[in-house]
Enzyme design. Sequence first.
Site, PDB file in Angstrom:
ATOM      1  N   VAL A 182      58.275  88.604 -29.111  1.00 47.01           N
ATOM      2  CA  VAL A 182      58.937  87.455 -28.479  1.00 47.01           C
ATOM      3  C   VAL A 182      60.369  87.232 -28.981  1.00 47.01           C
ATOM      4  O   VAL A 182      61.055  86.327 -28.514  1.00 47.01           O
ATOM      5  CB  VAL A 182      58.105  86.149 -28.605  1.00 47.01           C
ATOM      6  N   ILE A 214      48.093  75.418 -44.230  1.00 49.52           N
ATOM      7  CA  ILE A 214      46.931  75.768 -43.404  1.00 49.52           C
ATOM      8  C   ILE A 214      46.408  77.126 -43.857  1.00 49.52           C
ATOM      9  O   ILE A 214      47.194  78.049 -44.126  1.00 49.52           O
ATOM     10  CB  ILE A 214      47.328  75.834 -41.900  1.00 49.52           C
ATOM     11  N   SER A 242      64.927  77.595 -40.217  1.00 49.67           N
ATOM     12  CA  SER A 242      64.447  77.999 -38.886  1.00 49.67           C
ATOM     13  C   SER A 242      63.620  76.887 -38.249  1.00 49.67           C
ATOM     14  O   SER A 242      63.708  76.636 -37.046  1.00 49.67           O
ATOM     15  CB  SER A 242      63.648  79.312 -38.968  1.00 49.67           C
ATOM     16  N   LYS A 243      62.809  76.195 -39.053  1.00 44.43           N
ATOM     17  CA  LYS A 243      61.922  75.159 -38.512  1.00 44.43           C
ATOM     18  C   LYS A 243      62.695  73.863 -38.231  1.00 44.43           C
ATOM     19  O   LYS A 243      62.402  73.153 -37.265  1.00 44.43           O
ATOM     20  CB  LYS A 243      60.762  74.904 -39.473  1.00 44.43           C
ATOM     21  N   ASN A 299      54.380  79.460 -30.848  1.00 43.34           N
ATOM     22  CA  ASN A 299      53.673  79.464 -32.137  1.00 43.34           C
ATOM     23  C   ASN A 299      54.064  80.633 -33.050  1.00 43.34           C
ATOM     24  O   ASN A 299      53.955  80.523 -34.265  1.00 43.34           O
ATOM     25  CB  ASN A 299      52.163  79.492 -31.867  1.00 43.34           C
ATOM     26  N   TYR A 321      63.232  79.879 -44.118  1.00 43.44           N
ATOM     27  CA  TYR A 321      62.113  79.429 -43.281  1.00 43.44           C
ATOM     28  C   TYR A 321      62.331  77.966 -42.880  1.00 43.44           C
ATOM     29  O   TYR A 321      62.179  77.588 -41.716  1.00 43.44           O
ATOM     30  CB  TYR A 321      60.810  79.590 -44.078  1.00 43.44           C
TER      31      TYR A 321
END
Length: 244
Positions: free
Chosen positions: A62, A186, A156-157, A88, A153
Site C-alpha cells: 500500500v 496491543i 508518522s502517527k 491499518n 513512528y
Amino acid sequence: MDKKIILITGSSRGIGRQIALTLAAQGHIIIANYNKSEEHANNLKQEALRKNQQIDLYKADVSNRDEVKKMIDFIINKYKRIDVLINNAGISSFNLFTDITDEEWNMVLNTNLYSAFCVTQETIPNMIQNKSGCIINMSSIWGIVGSSCESLYSISKAALDAMTKSLAKELGPSNIRVNSIAPGFIDTDMNKNISLDTINSIKDETPLGKIGSTSSIAKCVNWLIEDDFTTGQIISINGGWVIT
Ligand code: NAP
C-alpha cells in the site's frame, strides 16, 4: 443491518486480521489487503470460509501508488462501491533520533503515512459519488504524546491524526466520516520483541492493569462503522495508560 463493502489494509496479521474477522462475522464483505504474509492471509480466508463468511484477499504494497490504484479498481469493478476504508497497515521503528537514516525515514513514513494518503485518495471519489463513507486510520498513543526512541513512528502517527482531522472537515459535507483509533499496547507481532519485564511494567502503569487485545480495537471499529455522528476524533484505546 446493511452489508457493507469494507477494505482493510494490512490485515494478514494482528489488529487488521481481527478487524476482518469481527466485521465478516457481522455479515459485511471484507477485502483483506496484505503484502508479504501470504500464508497468514490464506489462513484468514479459510477461517472465514469455515464460518460461511466472506473475506476476499488482495495482495498489494500500500506504499506503492500503482499497486494501490489496481487494488481500488479491482474492488470498484467487482463490488461497485467502497463503504468503509480502514487504513491499518503499519510498521514500527525503534531508534535514537540521531541515528535515524534517510532510508528508515522513507520506509516508515511511506508505510505508515503515504500509504494512507494514497489509498484514501484513490478511494474517496467513489465515496463522494455515493455521498457516504467511513474512514478509520489506525494511529497510536505515540502520535498523541510522543515516544523516546520511537520519534519516527510517533511522527508518522501524529501526521496521520492531522490527516484525520483535516479530512473530517473537508469530507463531512459529503457525509464521509473520518476518525483515528490510537491504540496503546496491543498484543501482536509488532510487540514480539518487547521483554516480559517491560510488558509487566506497562501493566503496572495501566489503570485497567492489563495490555490490550486485538478484539478491543475491532469492537471500536465496529462501533465507528455503525455510528453516524462521530468524525475528526482520535479515539485512544489504551486501558487508561495514557489519559490526555
Ligand atoms: P502487525 O501484527 O505487525 O501487522 C502489521 C500488518 O501490516 C500486517 O498484516 C502487514 O502485512 C501489514 N503491512 C505492513 N506493511 C504493509 C504494506 N506496505 N502493504 C500492505 N500491508 C502492510 O502490526 P499490528 O500490531 O497489527 O499493527 C496494526 C496497526 O496498528 C499499525 O498501523 C500499527 O502502527 C498500529 N498500532 C499497533 C499497536 C500495537 O501495540 N500492536 C499500537 C498502536 C498502534 P504483511 O505481513 O502481509 O506484509
